[in-house]
Design an enzyme around this catalytic site. Structure first.
Site, PDB file in Angstrom:
ATOM      1  N   CYS A   1      -4.186  -1.384  -2.326  1.00 57.25           N
ATOM      2  CA  CYS A   1      -4.207   0.096  -2.536  1.00 57.25           C
ATOM      3  C   CYS A   1      -4.886   0.432  -3.565  1.00 57.25           C
ATOM      4  O   CYS A   1      -4.612  -0.104  -4.757  1.00 57.25           O
ATOM      5  CB  CYS A   1      -2.656   0.570  -2.800  1.00 57.25           C
ATOM      6  SG  CYS A   1      -2.799   2.486  -3.260  1.00 57.25           S
ATOM      7  N   ASN A   2      -6.241   0.806  -3.711  1.00 58.07           N
ATOM      8  CA  ASN A   2      -7.156   1.026  -4.932  1.00 58.07           C
ATOM      9  C   ASN A   2      -6.453   2.101  -5.988  1.00 58.07           C
ATOM     10  O   ASN A   2      -6.557   1.697  -7.180  1.00 58.07           O
ATOM     11  CB  ASN A   2      -8.391   2.032  -4.309  1.00 58.07           C
ATOM     12  CG  ASN A   2      -9.410   0.954  -3.748  1.00 58.07           C
ATOM     13  OD1 ASN A   2     -10.196   0.519  -4.218  1.00 58.07           O
ATOM     14  ND2 ASN A   2      -8.868   0.790  -2.360  1.00 58.07           N
ATOM     15  N   THR A   3      -5.539   3.090  -5.670  1.00 56.23           N
ATOM     16  CA  THR A   3      -5.162   3.997  -6.250  1.00 56.23           C
ATOM     17  C   THR A   3      -4.027   3.190  -7.094  1.00 56.23           C
ATOM     18  O   THR A   3      -3.779   3.256  -8.458  1.00 56.23           O
ATOM     19  CB  THR A   3      -4.283   5.010  -5.587  1.00 56.23           C
ATOM     20  OG1 THR A   3      -5.181   5.689  -4.800  1.00 56.23           O
ATOM     21  CG2 THR A   3      -3.785   6.064  -6.520  1.00 56.23           C
TER      22      THR A   3
ATOM     23  N   CYS B   1     -10.857   3.243  -1.046  1.00 53.70           N
ATOM     24  CA  CYS B   1      -9.494   3.773  -0.723  1.00 53.70           C
ATOM     25  C   CYS B   1      -9.163   2.841   0.655  1.00 53.70           C
ATOM     26  O   CYS B   1     -10.098   3.008   1.410  1.00 53.70           O
ATOM     27  CB  CYS B   1      -9.081   5.032  -0.508  1.00 53.70           C
ATOM     28  SG  CYS B   1      -7.651   5.752   0.444  1.00 53.70           S
ATOM     29  N   THR B   2      -8.031   2.206   0.758  1.00 51.20           N
ATOM     30  CA  THR B   2      -7.918   1.458   1.824  1.00 51.20           C
ATOM     31  C   THR B   2      -7.622   2.113   2.997  1.00 51.20           C
ATOM     32  O   THR B   2      -8.124   1.548   4.140  1.00 51.20           O
ATOM     33  CB  THR B   2      -6.679   0.120   1.627  1.00 51.20           C
ATOM     34  OG1 THR B   2      -5.864   1.057   1.167  1.00 51.20           O
ATOM     35  CG2 THR B   2      -7.153  -0.812   0.654  1.00 51.20           C
ATOM     36  N   HIS B   3      -7.283   3.103   2.930  1.00 57.56           N
ATOM     37  CA  HIS B   3      -6.972   4.084   4.374  1.00 57.56           C
ATOM     38  C   HIS B   3      -8.464   4.188   4.853  1.00 57.56           C
ATOM     39  O   HIS B   3      -8.491   4.499   6.317  1.00 57.56           O
ATOM     40  CB  HIS B   3      -6.354   5.554   3.854  1.00 57.56           C
ATOM     41  CG  HIS B   3      -4.968   5.316   3.642  1.00 57.56           C
ATOM     42  ND1 HIS B   3      -4.489   4.840   2.586  1.00 57.56           N
ATOM     43  CD2 HIS B   3      -3.842   5.903   4.391  1.00 57.56           C
ATOM     44  CE1 HIS B   3      -2.819   4.918   2.755  1.00 57.56           C
ATOM     45  NE2 HIS B   3      -2.655   5.664   3.841  1.00 57.56           N
TER      46      HIS B   3
ATOM     47  N   ASP C   1       0.881  -1.254  -0.197  1.00 62.86           N
ATOM     48  CA  ASP C   1      -0.006  -0.054  -0.109  1.00 62.86           C
ATOM     49  C   ASP C   1       0.946   1.129   0.050  1.00 62.86           C
ATOM     50  O   ASP C   1       2.167   1.124   0.292  1.00 62.86           O
ATOM     51  CB  ASP C   1      -0.930   0.186   1.111  1.00 62.86           C
ATOM     52  CG  ASP C   1      -1.941   1.071   1.054  1.00 62.86           C
ATOM     53  OD1 ASP C   1      -2.821   1.061   0.313  1.00 62.86           O
ATOM     54  OD2 ASP C   1      -1.621   2.221   1.945  1.00 62.86           O
ATOM     55  N   SER C   2       0.229   2.462  -0.333  1.00 60.39           N
ATOM     56  CA  SER C   2       0.981   3.638  -0.076  1.00 60.39           C
ATOM     57  C   SER C   2       1.440   3.938   1.161  1.00 60.39           C
ATOM     58  O   SER C   2       2.241   4.701   1.392  1.00 60.39           O
ATOM     59  CB  SER C   2       0.270   4.605  -1.052  1.00 60.39           C
ATOM     60  OG  SER C   2      -0.991   5.102  -0.119  1.00 60.39           O
TER      61      SER C   2
ATOM     62  N   TYR D   1      -0.536   8.819  -2.502  1.00 58.32           N
ATOM     63  CA  TYR D   1      -0.207   8.420  -3.973  1.00 58.32           C
ATOM     64  C   TYR D   1      -1.551   9.264  -4.848  1.00 58.32           C
ATOM     65  O   TYR D   1      -1.124   9.365  -5.900  1.00 58.32           O
ATOM     66  CB  TYR D   1      -0.228   6.909  -4.337  1.00 58.32           C
ATOM     67  CG  TYR D   1       0.737   6.016  -4.009  1.00 58.32           C
ATOM     68  CD1 TYR D   1       1.915   6.909  -3.317  1.00 58.32           C
ATOM     69  CD2 TYR D   1       0.938   5.052  -4.697  1.00 58.32           C
ATOM     70  CE1 TYR D   1       3.066   5.708  -3.195  1.00 58.32           C
ATOM     71  CE2 TYR D   1       2.140   4.262  -4.637  1.00 58.32           C
ATOM     72  CZ  TYR D   1       3.170   4.609  -3.853  1.00 58.32           C
ATOM     73  OH  TYR D   1       4.395   3.898  -3.835  1.00 58.32           O
ATOM     74  N   GLY D   2      -2.602   9.428  -4.175  1.00 58.96           N
ATOM     75  CA  GLY D   2      -3.783   9.811  -4.815  1.00 58.96           C
ATOM     76  C   GLY D   2      -3.572  11.146  -5.657  1.00 58.96           C
ATOM     77  O   GLY D   2      -4.722  11.266  -6.338  1.00 58.96           O
TER      78      GLY D   2
ATOM     79  N   GLU E   1      -2.558   9.049   7.570  1.00 63.22           N
ATOM     80  CA  GLU E   1      -1.106   9.131   7.844  1.00 63.22           C
ATOM     81  C   GLU E   1      -0.754  10.020   8.952  1.00 63.22           C
ATOM     82  O   GLU E   1       0.520   9.380   9.372  1.00 63.22           O
ATOM     83  CB  GLU E   1      -0.275   9.643   6.432  1.00 63.22           C
ATOM     84  CG  GLU E   1      -0.641   8.818   5.257  1.00 63.22           C
ATOM     85  CD  GLU E   1       0.145   7.268   5.181  1.00 63.22           C
ATOM     86  OE1 GLU E   1       1.378   7.423   5.847  1.00 63.22           O
ATOM     87  OE2 GLU E   1      -0.440   6.286   4.966  1.00 63.22           O
TER      88      GLU E   1
HETATM   89  N1  DGL Z   1      -4.694   3.202   0.207  1.00 58.51           N
HETATM   90  C1  DGL Z   1      -4.623   4.131  -0.911  1.00 58.51           C
HETATM   91  C2  DGL Z   1      -5.905   3.608  -1.927  1.00 58.51           C
HETATM   92  O1  DGL Z   1      -6.352   2.574  -1.508  1.00 58.51           O
HETATM   93  C3  DGL Z   1      -4.270   5.342  -0.727  1.00 58.51           C
HETATM   94  C4  DGL Z   1      -3.701   6.253  -1.504  1.00 58.51           C
HETATM   95  C5  DGL Z   1      -2.921   7.589  -1.384  1.00 58.51           C
HETATM   96  O2  DGL Z   1      -1.949   7.263  -0.991  1.00 58.51           O
HETATM   97  O3  DGL Z   1      -3.483   8.531  -1.660  1.00 58.51           O
HETATM   98  O4  DGL Z   1      -6.005   4.192  -2.439  1.00 58.51           O
END
Ligand code: DGL
Length: 266
Positions: A69-71, A186-188, A6-7, A38-39, A154
């Site tokens: 990570c969805n992104t 988004c997993t966050h 993940d990011s 990452y988004g 974060e």
């Molecule tokens: N957990 C990432 C996701 O699922 C977060 C992306 C990010 O870092 O912006 O999209």
């Protein structure tokens, strides 16, 4: 060995359920916290970062990597699966989280209004819209980009008062569309699941992404059992590109046990 990428911390909301339902494997979790979120990056940057993570995890001995990570799943997975793996890692696999989530929604209902909350990149990529269109033409998707939520997680500010207000700003427009199911794209956002559920109210189902991905992964491993060996060692390694102390605190809070991560440089 299975790699979970993940990011940042977000993938922990998926890893928690994966290790619960598939404990007899070795796992490496890698969070690129130093470069999150990452988004808001371009597709090329997200692809390059994800590729570095994939290289790193394969070099550690992973046979299969989950882009939790969805992104990264929206912006890099396809190219990695179609171009990168066949050339450099034939026989190894990288899987994403968007397809399993869309399939799970399709199994619940194929004519619902689905609300997707995600990062700017995930929403703009239209990946959820395309995946749902593949599953059923009568699913209506309404999306909301929620760029402030990843920095909140974060920075471990989930319980600060401003978080409720920020969530309200994102959720109110979605509520007006009367969604049946909400996908945390988004997993966050799994860190905020309780608060998000409360704001949507009982009439809306908020899908638990971790449960869905864990279930789909165990089905996948049943069918592809030679891909990854089970292990009685049950190794759990946590890697972060940022401070390990910061990672340990956040991971401990979510996983409910002591975590000792290592900092890595790509
Ligand atoms: N957990 C990432 C996701 O699922 C977060 C992306 C990010 O870092 O912006 O999209």
């Amino acid at each position: 060995m299975i790699g979970v990428f993940d990011s940042g911390y977000g993938g922990l909301t998926i890893f928690k359920y994966i290790e619960e339902s598939l404990p007899d494997y070795d796992y490496i979790y890698l969070g690129d916290n130093a470069r999150a979120p990452y988004g808001d990056h371009s597709q090329e940057i997200i692809y390059q970062y994800t590729k570095q993570a994939v290289d790193y995890l394969f070099a550690q001995g992973c046979d299969l990597i989950i882009l939790a990570c969805n992104t990264a799943s929206a912006m890099a997975l396809r190219k990695i699966q179609q171009k990168y793996l066949p050339k450099y890692y034939p026989g190894k696999k990288v899987l994403g989280v968007i397809r399993p989530l869309a399939e799970a929604v399709g199994q619940i209902s194929n004519s619902s209004i689905i609300a997707v909350m995600g990062t700017n990149s995930t929403v703009e990529s239209g990946t959820y819209i395309n995946e749902f269109a593949d599953i059923s033409k009568s699913i209506k998707v309404v999306q909301q980009a929620c760029p402030l939520l990843v920095p909140i997680i974060e920075e471990s500010r989930e319980d600060h008062p401003e978080t409720e207000l920020i969530l309200k700003g994102y959720i109110e427009p979605l509520k007006k569309q009367n969604p049946d199911i909400v996908v945390l794209g988004c997993t966050h956002y799994g860190f905020l699941e309780g608060k998000i559920k409360k704001q949507f109210g009982k009439q809306t189902q908020v899908l638990n992404s971790g449960e869905v991905v864990a279930q789909k992964l165990s089905e996948y491993l049943e069918k592809h059992s030679i891909l990854v060996k089970k292990s009685s060692d049950r190794k759990r390694v946590f890697l972060t590109s940022n401070s390990s102390e910061k990672f340990d605190k956040a991971a401990q809070k979510f996983l409910g046990r002591t975590i000792k991560s290592q900092t890595i440089n790509f």
